[in-house]
Design a protein around this motif. Structure first.
Motif, PDB file in Angstrom:
ATOM      1  N   SER A 150      -8.625  23.378  17.417  1.00 16.31           N
ATOM      2  CA  SER A 150      -9.014  24.212  16.292  1.00 16.31           C
ATOM      3  C   SER A 150      -9.841  23.413  15.284  1.00 16.31           C
ATOM      4  O   SER A 150     -10.827  23.911  14.738  1.00 16.31           O
ATOM      5  N   ALA A 151      -9.442  22.174  15.042  1.00 16.74           N
ATOM      6  CA  ALA A 151     -10.165  21.328  14.091  1.00 16.74           C
ATOM      7  C   ALA A 151     -11.595  21.083  14.553  1.00 16.74           C
ATOM      8  O   ALA A 151     -12.520  21.038  13.736  1.00 16.74           O
ATOM      9  N   ILE A 152     -11.782  20.940  15.860  1.00 17.79           N
ATOM     10  CA  ILE A 152     -13.127  20.697  16.397  1.00 17.79           C
ATOM     11  C   ILE A 152     -14.030  21.909  16.168  1.00 17.79           C
ATOM     12  O   ILE A 152     -15.209  21.768  15.849  1.00 17.79           O
ATOM     13  N   SER A 153     -13.493  23.093  16.296  1.00 19.14           N
ATOM     14  CA  SER A 153     -14.321  24.295  16.168  1.00 19.14           C
ATOM     15  C   SER A 153     -14.410  24.829  14.740  1.00 19.14           C
ATOM     16  O   SER A 153     -15.139  25.780  14.487  1.00 19.14           O
ATOM     17  N   ASN A 154     -13.708  24.187  13.804  1.00 15.59           N
ATOM     18  CA  ASN A 154     -13.726  24.643  12.418  1.00 15.59           C
ATOM     19  C   ASN A 154     -14.999  24.156  11.719  1.00 15.59           C
ATOM     20  O   ASN A 154     -15.204  22.955  11.567  1.00 15.59           O
ATOM     21  N   PRO A 155     -15.858  25.060  11.296  1.00  9.45           N
ATOM     22  CA  PRO A 155     -17.116  24.643  10.673  1.00  9.45           C
ATOM     23  C   PRO A 155     -16.913  23.944   9.323  1.00  9.45           C
ATOM     24  O   PRO A 155     -17.822  23.287   8.832  1.00  9.45           O
ATOM     25  N   ASN A 156     -15.743  24.061   8.742  1.00  9.18           N
ATOM     26  CA  ASN A 156     -15.477  23.433   7.446  1.00  9.18           C
ATOM     27  C   ASN A 156     -15.039  21.974   7.577  1.00  9.18           C
ATOM     28  O   ASN A 156     -14.939  21.276   6.574  1.00  9.18           O
ATOM     29  N   ASN A 157     -14.762  21.508   8.784  1.00 13.27           N
ATOM     30  CA  ASN A 157     -14.353  20.119   8.992  1.00 13.27           C
ATOM     31  C   ASN A 157     -15.573  19.221   9.107  1.00 13.27           C
ATOM     32  O   ASN A 157     -16.609  19.621   9.640  1.00 13.27           O
ATOM     33  N   SER A 158     -15.415  18.005   8.632  1.00 11.79           N
ATOM     34  CA  SER A 158     -16.514  17.031   8.713  1.00 11.79           C
ATOM     35  C   SER A 158     -16.703  16.582  10.154  1.00 11.79           C
ATOM     36  O   SER A 158     -15.811  16.737  10.997  1.00 11.79           O
ATOM     37  N   GLU A 159     -17.862  16.021  10.420  1.00 11.95           N
ATOM     38  CA  GLU A 159     -18.124  15.492  11.763  1.00 11.95           C
ATOM     39  C   GLU A 159     -17.145  14.369  12.101  1.00 11.95           C
ATOM     40  O   GLU A 159     -16.723  14.232  13.242  1.00 11.95           O
ATOM     41  N   GLU A 160     -16.799  13.579  11.095  1.00 11.60           N
ATOM     42  CA  GLU A 160     -15.837  12.495  11.308  1.00 11.60           C
ATOM     43  C   GLU A 160     -14.484  13.052  11.755  1.00 11.60           C
ATOM     44  O   GLU A 160     -13.861  12.540  12.689  1.00 11.60           O
ATOM     45  N   ALA A 161     -14.023  14.117  11.105  1.00 10.41           N
ATOM     46  CA  ALA A 161     -12.752  14.734  11.470  1.00 10.41           C
ATOM     47  C   ALA A 161     -12.821  15.331  12.875  1.00 10.41           C
ATOM     48  O   ALA A 161     -11.866  15.229  13.649  1.00 10.41           O
ATOM     49  N   LYS A 162     -13.956  15.942  13.196  1.00  9.45           N
ATOM     50  CA  LYS A 162     -14.130  16.521  14.526  1.00  9.45           C
ATOM     51  C   LYS A 162     -14.125  15.439  15.603  1.00  9.45           C
ATOM     52  O   LYS A 162     -13.527  15.608  16.672  1.00  9.45           O
ATOM     53  N   GLN A 163     -14.770  14.307  15.306  1.00  5.62           N
ATOM     54  CA  GLN A 163     -14.779  13.203  16.256  1.00  5.62           C
ATOM     55  C   GLN A 163     -13.379  12.641  16.459  1.00  5.62           C
ATOM     56  O   GLN A 163     -12.990  12.312  17.582  1.00  5.62           O
ATOM     57  N   HIS A 164     -12.628  12.553  15.365  1.00  5.69           N
ATOM     58  CA  HIS A 164     -11.244  12.071  15.474  1.00  5.69           C
ATOM     59  C   HIS A 164     -10.424  13.009  16.360  1.00  5.69           C
ATOM     60  O   HIS A 164      -9.685  12.554  17.240  1.00  5.69           O
ATOM     61  N   SER A 165     -10.554  14.292  16.130  1.00  5.34           N
ATOM     62  CA  SER A 165      -9.800  15.260  16.941  1.00  5.34           C
ATOM     63  C   SER A 165     -10.208  15.181  18.405  1.00  5.34           C
ATOM     64  O   SER A 165      -9.358  15.267  19.289  1.00  5.34           O
ATOM     65  N   GLN A 166     -11.487  14.997  18.663  1.00  4.53           N
ATOM     66  CA  GLN A 166     -11.942  14.873  20.051  1.00  4.53           C
ATOM     67  C   GLN A 166     -11.355  13.619  20.690  1.00  4.53           C
ATOM     68  O   GLN A 166     -10.942  13.646  21.852  1.00  4.53           O
ATOM     69  N   GLN A 167     -11.274  12.539  19.940  1.00  3.72           N
ATOM     70  CA  GLN A 167     -10.697  11.295  20.473  1.00  3.72           C
ATOM     71  C   GLN A 167      -9.213  11.487  20.785  1.00  3.72           C
ATOM     72  O   GLN A 167      -8.727  11.041  21.838  1.00  3.72           O
TER      73      GLN A 167
END
Length: 81
Positions: A57-74
């Motif tokens: 969900s964090a990866i697909s949330n447009p309000n999350n930063s790219e850094e947060a999305k990268q962390h979730s992907q990791q």
């Protein structure tokens, strides 16, 4: 096999549904209690599923930063081995 967390949520919803009879609520309550006693409701597997869904969900949330999305992907990559 059904996800025990989903089953438990459905049972809890049935208990709180005012349209269900008291007899049905009692049966559902007994089943939920059996699941809790067997450790099916708050199992490590259920927790891992919740963590995974949260990171997806964090990866697909447009309000999350790219850094947060990268962390979730990791985290997801680490979970999948």
């Amino acid at each position: 096999m059904a996800n025990s967390g989903n089953v438990a949520r459905g049972l809890k919803a049935a208990i709180s549904n005012p349209n269900n009879s008291e007899e049905a609520k009692q049966r559902v309550s007994e089943r939920l209690q059996q699941m809790e006693e067997a450790g099916e409701v708050d199992s490590a597997e259920a927790h891992a599923g919740q963590v995974e869904r949260g990171h997806k969900s964090a990866i697909s949330n447009p309000n999350n930063s790219e850094e947060a999305k990268q962390h979730s992907q990791q985290v997801l990559d680490d979970l999948q081995g």
